[in-house]
Design an enzyme around this catalytic site. Structure first.
Site, PDB file in Angstrom:
ATOM      1  N   GLY A  35       0.814  -1.220   0.000  1.00  0.00           N
ATOM      2  CA  GLY A  35       0.000   0.000   0.000  1.00  0.00           C
ATOM      3  C   GLY A  35       0.847   1.270   0.000  1.00  0.00           C
TER       4      GLY A  35
ATOM      5  N   ARG B 109      -1.953   8.433   3.933  1.00  0.00           N
ATOM      6  CA  ARG B 109      -2.391   9.221   5.086  1.00  0.00           C
ATOM      7  C   ARG B 109      -1.266   9.490   6.087  1.00  0.00           C
ATOM      8  NH1 ARG B 109      -7.561   5.945   6.817  1.00  0.00           N
ATOM      9  NH2 ARG B 109      -6.601   4.361   5.486  1.00  0.00           N
TER      10      ARG B 109
ATOM     11  N   ASN C 242     -14.103  -8.409  10.368  1.00  0.00           N
ATOM     12  CA  ASN C 242     -12.920  -9.097   9.834  1.00  0.00           C
ATOM     13  C   ASN C 242     -11.661  -8.290  10.123  1.00  0.00           C
ATOM     14  OD1 ASN C 242     -11.175 -10.673   8.266  1.00  0.00           O
ATOM     15  ND2 ASN C 242     -11.561  -9.420   6.444  1.00  0.00           N
TER      16      ASN C 242
ATOM     17  N   LYS D  71      35.088  10.950  26.450  1.00  0.00           N
ATOM     18  CA  LYS D  71      35.021  10.269  25.149  1.00  0.00           C
ATOM     19  C   LYS D  71      36.289   9.457  24.959  1.00  0.00           C
ATOM     20  CE  LYS D  71      37.015  11.310  21.708  1.00  0.00           C
ATOM     21  NZ  LYS D  71      37.786  11.821  20.566  1.00  0.00           N
TER      22      LYS D  71
ATOM     23  N   ASN E  52      42.322  12.670  41.049  1.00  0.00           N
ATOM     24  CA  ASN E  52      41.366  13.751  41.243  1.00  0.00           C
ATOM     25  C   ASN E  52      41.504  14.735  40.084  1.00  0.00           C
ATOM     26  OD1 ASN E  52      39.597  15.215  43.553  1.00  0.00           O
ATOM     27  ND2 ASN E  52      40.718  16.670  42.277  1.00  0.00           N
TER      28      ASN E  52
ATOM     29  N   ASN F 104      43.017  17.388  23.233  1.00  0.00           N
ATOM     30  CA  ASN F 104      43.410  16.166  22.526  1.00  0.00           C
ATOM     31  C   ASN F 104      43.505  16.351  21.021  1.00  0.00           C
ATOM     32  OD1 ASN F 104      40.623  16.567  22.387  1.00  0.00           O
ATOM     33  ND2 ASN F 104      40.205  14.397  22.148  1.00  0.00           N
TER      34      ASN F 104
ATOM     35  N   SER G 199      42.438  22.581  39.579  1.00  0.00           N
ATOM     36  CA  SER G 199      41.336  23.143  38.788  1.00  0.00           C
ATOM     37  C   SER G 199      41.861  23.916  37.588  1.00  0.00           C
ATOM     38  CB  SER G 199      40.508  24.098  39.658  1.00  0.00           C
ATOM     39  OG  SER G 199      39.863  23.351  40.666  1.00  0.00           O
TER      40      SER G 199
HETATM   41  C1  UD1 Z   1      -9.478  -5.175   4.485  1.00  0.00           C
HETATM   42  C2  UD1 Z   1     -10.526  -6.280   4.345  1.00  0.00           C
HETATM   43  C3  UD1 Z   1     -11.629  -6.016   5.362  1.00  0.00           C
HETATM   44  C4  UD1 Z   1     -11.051  -5.933   6.764  1.00  0.00           C
HETATM   45  C5  UD1 Z   1      -9.971  -4.871   6.825  1.00  0.00           C
HETATM   46  C6  UD1 Z   1      -9.275  -4.901   8.163  1.00  0.00           C
HETATM   47  C7  UD1 Z   1     -10.423  -6.921   2.002  1.00  0.00           C
HETATM   48  C8  UD1 Z   1     -11.108  -6.818   0.690  1.00  0.00           C
HETATM   49  N1  UD1 Z   1     -11.044  -6.279   3.009  1.00  0.00           N
HETATM   50  O1  UD1 Z   1     -10.097  -3.963   4.098  1.00  0.00           O
HETATM   51  O2  UD1 Z   1     -12.577  -7.047   5.320  1.00  0.00           O
HETATM   52  O3  UD1 Z   1     -12.063  -5.613   7.695  1.00  0.00           O
HETATM   53  O4  UD1 Z   1      -8.967  -5.145   5.809  1.00  0.00           O
HETATM   54  O5  UD1 Z   1      -8.312  -3.895   8.197  1.00  0.00           O
HETATM   55  O6  UD1 Z   1      -9.439  -7.595   2.140  1.00  0.00           O
HETATM   56  N2  UD1 Z   1      -2.740  -4.157   0.231  1.00  0.00           N
HETATM   57  C9  UD1 Z   1      -1.798  -4.529  -0.697  1.00  0.00           C
HETATM   58  N3  UD1 Z   1      -2.154  -4.578  -2.028  1.00  0.00           N
HETATM   59  C10 UD1 Z   1      -3.394  -4.260  -2.443  1.00  0.00           C
HETATM   60  C11 UD1 Z   1      -4.354  -3.864  -1.484  1.00  0.00           C
HETATM   61  C12 UD1 Z   1      -3.988  -3.839  -0.154  1.00  0.00           C
HETATM   62  O7  UD1 Z   1      -0.660  -4.815  -0.355  1.00  0.00           O
HETATM   63  O8  UD1 Z   1      -3.623  -4.309  -3.652  1.00  0.00           O
HETATM   64  C13 UD1 Z   1      -2.366  -4.095   1.648  1.00  0.00           C
HETATM   65  C14 UD1 Z   1      -2.412  -2.654   2.147  1.00  0.00           C
HETATM   66  O9  UD1 Z   1      -1.107  -2.102   2.152  1.00  0.00           O
HETATM   67  C15 UD1 Z   1      -2.936  -2.803   3.557  1.00  0.00           C
HETATM   68  C16 UD1 Z   1      -3.716  -4.095   3.566  1.00  0.00           C
HETATM   69  O10 UD1 Z   1      -3.345  -4.789   2.405  1.00  0.00           O
HETATM   70  O11 UD1 Z   1      -1.906  -2.929   4.502  1.00  0.00           O
HETATM   71  C17 UD1 Z   1      -5.207  -3.868   3.660  1.00  0.00           C
HETATM   72  O12 UD1 Z   1      -5.663  -3.253   2.481  1.00  0.00           O
HETATM   73  P1  UD1 Z   1      -6.865  -2.250   2.432  1.00  0.00           P
HETATM   74  O13 UD1 Z   1      -7.143  -1.960   1.015  1.00  0.00           O
HETATM   75  O14 UD1 Z   1      -6.638  -1.116   3.352  1.00  0.00           O
HETATM   76  O15 UD1 Z   1      -8.074  -3.138   2.997  1.00  0.00           O
HETATM   77  P2  UD1 Z   1      -9.304  -2.606   3.795  1.00  0.00           P
HETATM   78  O16 UD1 Z   1     -10.139  -1.790   2.916  1.00  0.00           O
HETATM   79  O17 UD1 Z   1      -8.869  -2.029   5.070  1.00  0.00           O
END
Ligand code: UD1
Ligand code: CA
Length: 453
Positions: A11, A15, A171, A350, A376, A385, A404
């Site tokens: 990702g 943010r 999830n 040091k 002392n 140094n 001193s």
């Molecule tokens: C995902 C789950 C969601 C769960 C949530 C928990 C899916 C579709 N949904 O949603 O059910 O409640 O996590 O946090 O899986 N990433 C990649 N490649 C990609 C997409 C994502 O590496 O193509 C990585 C991102 O960097 C991130 C993680 O996977 O760390 C989660 O991806 P993100 O798209 O944020 O999933 P959520 O929408 O949070």
């Protein structure tokens, strides 16, 4: 059961508003991804497959051979991410754990519960997954169950019906898959309306094939996802608290855990007290019965039993038993205080050894030096140094007394039992037992028979 792990780390982490990839941001001295890898290492037999994309050079450099890397060029969803990882999972692997790199609080203990659950379930089990129950379900996929309580699907928030939006069982994104089942089914995941491949669609697929899906409720902290720097600070506070608690339970008094920063590798002996505002970093080892702080920073240093450190900064240094420093002392690289050395305020050492019982009470700099026992060092003494080109050494013999405001212009040797008068600038060696003073310092004549009378 041969187990492997896939850690999703492709990702953008927009943010975070950072030039540094999100998963490389440090928490208690360690990059986020390092925590994620550490969590899976004890429960897997092969290095985890890290799905990388944005910022992958830094991730690879950080983890090296602790991971194998699968590139995801386009972020087409969590299902697509795992699909990129599959070719790197050996054929003899039975179970595949899937986690996120931005979940630094996930513990090995929670993962091993997930694995136990998976292993204990019946042979038709395709997926074991970690869920949470939370009043604020926003952003999470909902766990949809059938009337008999079995899991039917994970429904992503955007696809939820009004009723499903009310579900509080959520999830976490952490799963353990039957490896063979995952291989056989992952490529059949359809493209979503958003144009992504959802890993979560596998749950409904498994359910419709009559395969079992089991769930375990995870501690909320464990599955905390970091998306911005507010989350980063919150996750770090939890990690710091866990480390500090480990020390407290092992016999260390920590007066104010919330203002105490201790990195994971630091060792501290029992009955040591840590006052507020201390930062203990790197490969630091602190003995028993020490008093540390308030407000001291110690990095990569060895502190023996019964030492006292007050308002001081110590880096790559060593203190022997009963040594003390501060307030406002500084030990730099290669500083070594022998037993019972006393260093008071505004001293800096040091690349130097101060022998047992040496005293350096006020305003001194000792660099590139070897100082004998019980010497002392008067207030304001400086080892000169550095001549602008070379560093040179100062040697001071046992029991010498340095008045001193003495300048010791290195290279120079002060013999044992020698005495240097206040304000001297010592440019030449002073023999053992001699007295020297003045600018430049001269050795006082040997006492005559008259003087002795
Ligand atoms: C995902 C789950 C969601 C769960 C949530 C928990 C899916 C579709 N949904 O949603 O059910 O409640 O996590 O946090 O899986 N990433 C990649 N490649 C990609 C997409 C994502 O590496 O193509 C990585 C991102 O960097 C991130 C993680 O996977 O760390 C989660 O991806 P993100 O798209 O944020 O999933 P959520 O929408 O949070
Ligand atoms: Ca997310």
């Amino acid at each position: 059961m041969k187990t492997s792990a896939v850690i999703l780390a492709a990702g953008y982490g927009t943010r975070m508003k950072s030039e540094l990839p999100k998963v490389m941001h440090p928490l208690v001295g360690r990059p986020m991804i390092d925590w994620a890898v550490r969590a899976v290492e004890p429960v897997t037999q092969t290095p985890p497959v890290i799905v990388v994309g944005h910022g992958q050079a830094l991730v690879r450099a950080c983890l090296g051979e602790r991971g194998v890397y699968a590139e995801q060029h386009e972020l087409l969803g969590t299902g697509h991410a795992v699909l990129q990882a599959l070719p790197y999972i050996a054929d003899d692997v039975d179970a595949v754990i899937i986690t996120y790199a931005d979940m630094p609080l996930l513990t090995t203990a929670t993962l091993s519960q997930l694995l136990d659950l998976y292993a204990a379930a019946n042979p038709t089990t395709a997926i074991a997954m970690l869920t949470i129950t939370r009043d604020d379900p926003q952003g999470f996929g909902r766990i949809a169950r059938r009337a008999d309580g079995t899991v039917a699907a994970i429904v992503e928030e955007a696809d939820c019906t009004a009723d499903q939006l009310l579900i509080r069982e959520l999830n976490t994104g952490v799963y353990c898959f039957d490896a063979a089942w995952l291989r056989a089914n992952l490529s059949a995941v359809p493209k979503s309306a958003k144009g992504e491949y959802y890993l979560t669609d596998l749950v409904a697929m498994a359910a419709s094939q009559g395969r079992t899906i089991v769930t375990a409720n995870a501690p909320l902290d464990d599955v905390y996802g970091v998306n911005n720097r507010v989350h980063l600070a919150e996750a770090e506070a939890v990690l710091r608290r866990r480390i500090v608690e480990r020390h407290m339970l092992a016999g260390v008094t920590v007066i104010d855990p919330s203002s105490t920063y201790i990195e994971d590798a630091v060792e501290i002996g029992a009955d040591t007290t840590i006052w507020p505002g201390c930062i203990l970093r790197g490969a630091t080892k602190i003995g028993k019965h020490c008093t540390i702080g308030p407000y001291s920073q110690i990095a990569d240093s060895m502190v023996a039993d019964h030492c006292r450190i007050i308002y001081s900064v110590i880096e790559q240094a060593r203190m022997d038993e009963h040594a003390e420093i501060g307030p406002f002392g500084r030990l730099r690289k290669g500083a070594h205080l022998g037993e019972r050395v006393h260093m008071g305020n505004f001293g800096e050492v040091k690349d130097a050894y101060l022998g047992p019982g040496a005293k350096m009470g006020h305003f001194s700099y000792i660099g590139n030096a070897e100082v004998g026992a019980n010497v002392n060092i008067g207030a304001g003494t400086i080892t000169c140094n550095y001549d602008g080109v070379h560093k040179s050494k100062t040697v001071i013999g046992d029991n010498a007394f340095i008045g001193s405001d003495t300048m010791l212009v290195a290279p120079v040797t002060i013999g044992r039992e020698a005495r240097i008068g206040a304000g001297a600038v010592v440019t030449r060696d002073v023999p053992p037992g001699a007295t020297a003073f003045g600018v430049p310092a001269r050795v006082k004549d040997k006492p005559s028979a008259d003087d002795a009378a």
